[in-house]
Design a protein around this motif. Sequence first.
Motif, PDB file in Angstrom:
ATOM      1  N   LEU A   1      46.550  17.506   6.221  1.00  0.00           N
ATOM      2  CA  LEU A   1      46.874  17.005   4.890  1.00  0.00           C
ATOM      3  C   LEU A   1      46.872  18.134   3.870  1.00  0.00           C
ATOM      4  N   ARG A   2      45.851  18.996   3.927  1.00  0.00           N
ATOM      5  CA  ARG A   2      45.791  20.107   2.970  1.00  0.00           C
ATOM      6  C   ARG A   2      46.984  21.045   3.132  1.00  0.00           C
ATOM      7  N   ALA A   3      47.530  21.093   4.353  1.00  0.00           N
ATOM      8  CA  ALA A   3      48.694  21.951   4.594  1.00  0.00           C
ATOM      9  C   ALA A   3      49.952  21.382   3.924  1.00  0.00           C
ATOM     10  N   LEU A   4      49.906  20.101   3.543  1.00  0.00           N
ATOM     11  CA  LEU A   4      51.060  19.478   2.874  1.00  0.00           C
ATOM     12  C   LEU A   4      50.962  19.573   1.357  1.00  0.00           C
ATOM     13  N   ALA A   5      50.076  20.418   0.875  1.00  0.00           N
ATOM     14  CA  ALA A   5      49.874  20.537  -0.568  1.00  0.00           C
ATOM     15  C   ALA A   5      51.189  20.816  -1.282  1.00  0.00           C
ATOM     16  N   GLY A   6      51.468  20.027  -2.347  1.00  0.00           N
ATOM     17  CA  GLY A   6      52.656  20.216  -3.158  1.00  0.00           C
ATOM     18  C   GLY A   6      53.892  19.513  -2.621  1.00  0.00           C
ATOM     19  N   ALA A   7      53.837  19.018  -1.367  1.00  0.00           N
ATOM     20  CA  ALA A   7      55.004  18.335  -0.785  1.00  0.00           C
ATOM     21  C   ALA A   7      55.025  16.876  -1.233  1.00  0.00           C
ATOM     22  N   LYS A   8      56.221  16.298  -1.218  1.00  0.00           N
ATOM     23  CA  LYS A   8      56.355  14.880  -1.550  1.00  0.00           C
ATOM     24  C   LYS A   8      55.993  14.047  -0.331  1.00  0.00           C
TER      25      LYS A   8
END
Length: 347
Positions: free
Chosen positions: A69-76
């Motif tokens: 989840l943290r790797a998806l930071a800033g993604a929609k």
Amino acid sequence: MTLGPTGNTLILLLDMLCPMHAVLGMSGRILHAGPTLAKLYENGDPIDRKFQDAFELRRPHTDGSMAALRALAGAKLHLRLCNPRQTEVKGMLVPLPDDGDGPLSGGAVLNLSFGIGLQEAVHDFALTGRDFAATDMTIEMLYLIEAKSVAMEASCNLNNRLQGAMIAAEEQAYTDTLTGLRNRRALDAVLTRLTESERDFALMNVDLDYFKAVNDRLGHAAGDRVLQAVARAMAAETRRADIIARIGGDEFVVVLPGVVDHHRVGETAQRLIKRLEHPIALQNETCHVSASIGAALSCDYRVPSGQRMMEDADRALYAAKEGGRGRHVIYAQETGISGPDRSGGHK
């Protein structure tokens, strides 16, 4: 769970600035839910539930771990809430510092919005402007939705009134104002509909006898009351499916849908004649009129025409008048005017 002064301040700010958010701890467990997000769950906020128990991450696909989840930071993010309505939302995740100090360390803030499902969500969860940040464009959209709803309701009410007025105007255009019967315009429409649908019918042209004497002796006001009484009498002696029209001063037409039998037409005509011979009581006078009737049946024509049947019924009516009035004559195709066996005079 104690978040400490810094954590409590952060939560207070988040509740004000983005009330539809979730704070996740390092393990992916929900530590706090904003007040609007809490409204979306049947049993209150989803605190202490794991992320994957409270949300279904539809896109992008991950294993649901906090690291992913943290790797998806800033993604929609496209998510579905695990609530009874399976509400779909959009989101963006912002990691919190991993400083090893406090329960928020290594966690994340997940901010959410409804996207195009806003109107449905507002309705489903009874949301108001207080459930969104004051600067959120959602507030403007709520105002627009409310304004649209008011405008649509006003437009619907106006359309209903206009439709009612149009129906009333059309009804008036097809109604004889004196008697309340159909008028010539309505009769033409009825005849066109019957002939185009190839449905058999009989047509009777009814003309009052001695009506001119009523007008001459008692005046036109009395004559109008006689015509109204005649209209009521004719309605009483015909079926609900039959159409009665007043097409002239003392001239009426009766259309009998589905009638193909000369004998039946004769019985109806005789019944009308007998009823119209009853005295008509006015305020200080008693009037006497009678009726002559000429009839035509569509089944007697290879290709029925409303206009032709009206003309032939008029010829039969003239024959009834010439035969002594107070009688009926049915037009016959093979001979023109029918013979004496189809006339019903009894005067």
